[in-house]
Design a protein around this motif. Structure first.
Motif, short mmCIF file in Angstrom:
data_model
loop_
_atom_site.label_atom_id
_atom_site.label_comp_id
_atom_site.label_asym_id
_atom_site.label_seq_id
_atom_site.Cartn_x
_atom_site.Cartn_y
_atom_site.Cartn_z
N GLN A 7 15.12 -3.96 -1.04
CA GLN A 7 14.63 -4.14 0.32
C GLN A 7 13.77 -2.96 0.76
OE1 GLN A 7 18.49 -4.78 2.13
NE2 GLN A 7 18.13 -6.97 2.34
N GLU A 8 14.18 -1.75 0.37
CA GLU A 8 13.40 -0.56 0.71
C GLU A 8 12.05 -0.57 0.00
OE1 GLU A 8 16.02 2.58 -0.35
OE2 GLU A 8 17.25 2.41 1.47
N HIS A 9 12.04 -1.01 -1.26
CA HIS A 9 10.78 -1.09 -2.00
C HIS A 9 9.85 -2.12 -1.37
CE1 HIS A 9 11.80 1.70 -5.07
NE2 HIS A 9 12.74 0.97 -5.63
N ILE A 10 10.39 -3.27 -0.98
CA ILE A 10 9.57 -4.30 -0.34
C ILE A 10 8.99 -3.78 0.96
CG2 ILE A 10 9.64 -6.55 0.79
CD1 ILE A 10 11.67 -7.45 -1.30
N ARG A 11 9.81 -3.04 1.71
CA ARG A 11 9.33 -2.46 2.96
C ARG A 11 8.17 -1.49 2.72
NH1 ARG A 11 9.34 -4.13 8.04
NH2 ARG A 11 9.16 -2.42 9.51
N THR A 12 8.28 -0.70 1.67
CA THR A 12 7.20 0.23 1.31
C THR A 12 5.92 -0.54 1.00
OG1 THR A 12 8.73 1.90 0.44
CG2 THR A 12 6.47 1.97 -0.36
N LEU A 13 6.06 -1.62 0.26
CA LEU A 13 4.90 -2.39 -0.17
C LEU A 13 4.22 -3.11 0.99
CD1 LEU A 13 6.42 -3.85 -3.46
CD2 LEU A 13 4.53 -2.21 -3.33
N VAL A 14 4.99 -3.70 1.89
CA VAL A 14 4.37 -4.47 2.98
C VAL A 14 3.79 -3.56 4.07
CG1 VAL A 14 5.84 -6.47 2.58
CG2 VAL A 14 6.53 -4.77 4.28
N THR A 15 4.16 -2.30 4.06
CA THR A 15 3.59 -1.37 5.05
C THR A 15 2.52 -0.46 4.44
OG1 THR A 15 5.42 0.19 4.63
CG2 THR A 15 5.67 -1.35 6.47
N LEU A 16 2.18 -0.71 3.17
CA LEU A 16 1.15 0.09 2.52
C LEU A 16 -0.21 -0.14 3.18
CD1 LEU A 16 0.57 1.98 0.03
CD2 LEU A 16 -0.06 -0.11 -1.20
N GLU A 17 -0.86 0.91 3.59
CA GLU A 17 -2.16 0.78 4.24
C GLU A 17 -3.25 0.48 3.22
OE1 GLU A 17 -3.06 4.15 6.64
OE2 GLU A 17 -1.32 3.89 7.96
N GLY A 18 -4.18 -0.38 3.62
CA GLY A 18 -5.26 -0.75 2.72
C GLY A 18 -6.32 0.34 2.60
N THR A 19 -7.00 0.36 1.47
CA THR A 19 -8.12 1.29 1.24
C THR A 19 -9.26 0.50 0.64
OG1 THR A 19 -7.52 1.89 -1.03
CG2 THR A 19 -6.43 3.11 0.75
N GLU A 20 -10.30 1.21 0.22
CA GLU A 20 -11.43 0.54 -0.42
C GLU A 20 -11.09 0.02 -1.81
OE1 GLU A 20 -11.20 4.47 -2.20
OE2 GLU A 20 -11.07 3.76 -0.12
N ALA A 21 -10.03 0.57 -2.40
CA ALA A 21 -9.63 0.17 -3.75
C ALA A 21 -8.62 -0.98 -3.70
CB ALA A 21 -9.03 1.36 -4.50
N PRO A 22 -8.69 -1.91 -4.63
CA PRO A 22 -7.75 -3.04 -4.63
C PRO A 22 -6.38 -2.64 -5.19
CG PRO A 22 -9.19 -3.19 -6.54
CD PRO A 22 -9.67 -2.01 -5.73
N VAL A 23 -5.35 -3.38 -4.77
CA VAL A 23 -4.00 -3.20 -5.30
C VAL A 23 -3.77 -4.26 -6.37
CG1 VAL A 23 -1.53 -3.19 -4.80
CG2 VAL A 23 -3.15 -2.28 -3.12
N ILE A 24 -3.28 -3.84 -7.52
CA ILE A 24 -2.95 -4.78 -8.59
C ILE A 24 -1.45 -5.04 -8.56
CG2 ILE A 24 -3.06 -5.25 -11.07
CD1 ILE A 24 -5.25 -3.11 -11.25
N SER A 25 -1.07 -6.31 -8.48
CA SER A 25 0.34 -6.71 -8.49
C SER A 25 0.61 -7.45 -9.79
CB SER A 25 0.65 -7.62 -7.30
OG SER A 25 0.31 -6.99 -6.07
N VAL A 26 1.47 -6.87 -10.63
CA VAL A 26 1.75 -7.45 -11.94
C VAL A 26 3.22 -7.85 -12.01
CG1 VAL A 26 1.80 -7.04 -14.43
CG2 VAL A 26 -0.02 -6.02 -13.04
#
Length: 361
Positions: A7-26
């Motif tokens: 749950q803590e990891h999910i919280r970190t991921l959904v609150t991650l601020e966007g940047t010019e670089a894409p996020v890869i989810s594998v």
């Protein structure tokens, strides 16, 4: 990994601020063979490169190289699933997660992490307690996301067999029965402490004395009981988890269908619920959704599913993933129960009606 940590990891991921670089989810299913995984990865990476603008190719490549090194050097191949999130560029990010339950093979790229399969796994496999009981004693296992995170063993006291000497056979059998009942009550006290301390709501019993324990459970523990599973005396811990997790998943699917029934009742009575992609998304955006009810077949291309899950997690809205429900499919495969009624803009879909006259507010 325990549920709280996920749950803590999910919280970190959904609150991650966007940047010019894409996020890869594998997401990786480690039950597949290595050759199949390599072919899948090669095909997906080629397609993703072709879809990205030129300025994102360099950070994408750096993130993929970091993922490749982790898979080659650090990934525990004895697990069943893994999820890796990575971003290159000026604000790099890397989060690898490994699990004892399978995940689908998927590689996605976007401005934010795709957490849907983590949330689905959390809903399907979250946690339960198993009690394996026989004449030797009892083993209490706490299972989190398919992995044993706590194990207690209590041995039943040995009874001296003085048949024909100190005790008659009848006295021995009587004493043995009394001792068994005392041990059963002591075991229930230990189980009660484990369940309450961990906040557990699901209990599975197994072993030769499972039904005796089931019949002795007090009401508040009986309410958490799922099933009795047949387990061999020689079964190891992994065997126990494998057998019991099937019963747990079946119970979870039943609870998901009960949530669909509740959603349908609320819609029919003009209660606190909305259905359909547009109305559900708006309810999540306004922060009034209490439970997001989503068919696993909804939005297979993830155009809005990822956004819904992200909003639900940000607003601490429970997510119920439904394996198969014709009733939910007829309502657009997605809907949500609301915390309360509130005022919406006049042009909101939450004020509109569908073709069958169902109020979507």
């Amino acid at each position: 990994m325990e549920l709280k940590e996920l749950q803590e990891h999910i919280r970190t991921l959904v609150t991650l601020e966007g940047t010019e670089a894409p996020v890869i989810s594998v997401y990786i299913n480690l039950q597949k063979n290595a050759a199949e995984l390599r072919e899948f990865t090669k095909h997906r990476v080629t397609l993703l490169k072709e879809s990205l603008p030129q300025e994102q190719l360099s950070p994408f490549q750096r993130a993929m190289e970091r993922i490749g090194r982790y898979v080659a050097e650090e990934l525990d191949k004895t697990g069943q699933g893994a999820a890796i999130f990575a971003r290159g560029g000026t604000s790099p990010f890397f989060l690898p997660l490994q699990f004892k339950v399978p995940l689908p093979n998927m590689i996605a790229v976007g401005p934010y992490p795709n957490v849907y399969h983590l949330v689905e796994m959390k809903d399907t496999y979250h946690r339960y307690v198993v009690v394996v009981m026989n004449d030797k004693g009892a083993r209490i296992l706490e299972v989190n996301l398919g992995e044993v995170t706590k194990q207690l063993w209590t041995a039943q006291p040995k009874l001296r067999e003085h048949i024909g000497q100190t005790w008659t056979r009848q006295q021995y059998q009587h004493r043995r029965g009394l001792q068994g009942e005392t041990f059963m009550q002591e075991e229930i006290k230990v189980l009660d402490h484990v369940m309450s301390a961990g906040g557990h709501t699901h209990l599975i019993l197994a072993g030769e004395s499972a039904w005796r324990l089931r019949n002795a459970l007090p009401h508040h523990l009986s309410a958490k009981f799922i099933d009795v599973v047949d387990i061999s005396r020689r079964a190891n811990v992994q065997d126990i988890v494998t057998r019991t997790i099937a019963a747990f998943v079946e119970k979870e699917e039943q609870e998901s269908l009960e949530m669909v029934d509740r959603l349908v009742r609320e819609i029919k009575t003009d209660g606190l619920a909305v259905v359909g992609a547009e109305a559900t998304l708006e309810a999540l955006q306004f922060g009034v959704a209490d439970v997001l009810v989503m068919s696993q077949s909804f939005d297979p291309e993830f155009h809005v599913k990822g956004e819904m899950v992200k909003l639900a997690e940000q607003h601490r809205c429970k997510i119920e993933s439904v394996n198969q429900s014709e009733a939910l499919d007829r309502l657009g495969s997605v809907g949500c129960l609301l915390r309360y009624r509130t005022s919406f803009p006049e042009n909101s879909s939450l004020h509109q009606y569908d073709g069958d006259g169902v109020t979507l507010r």
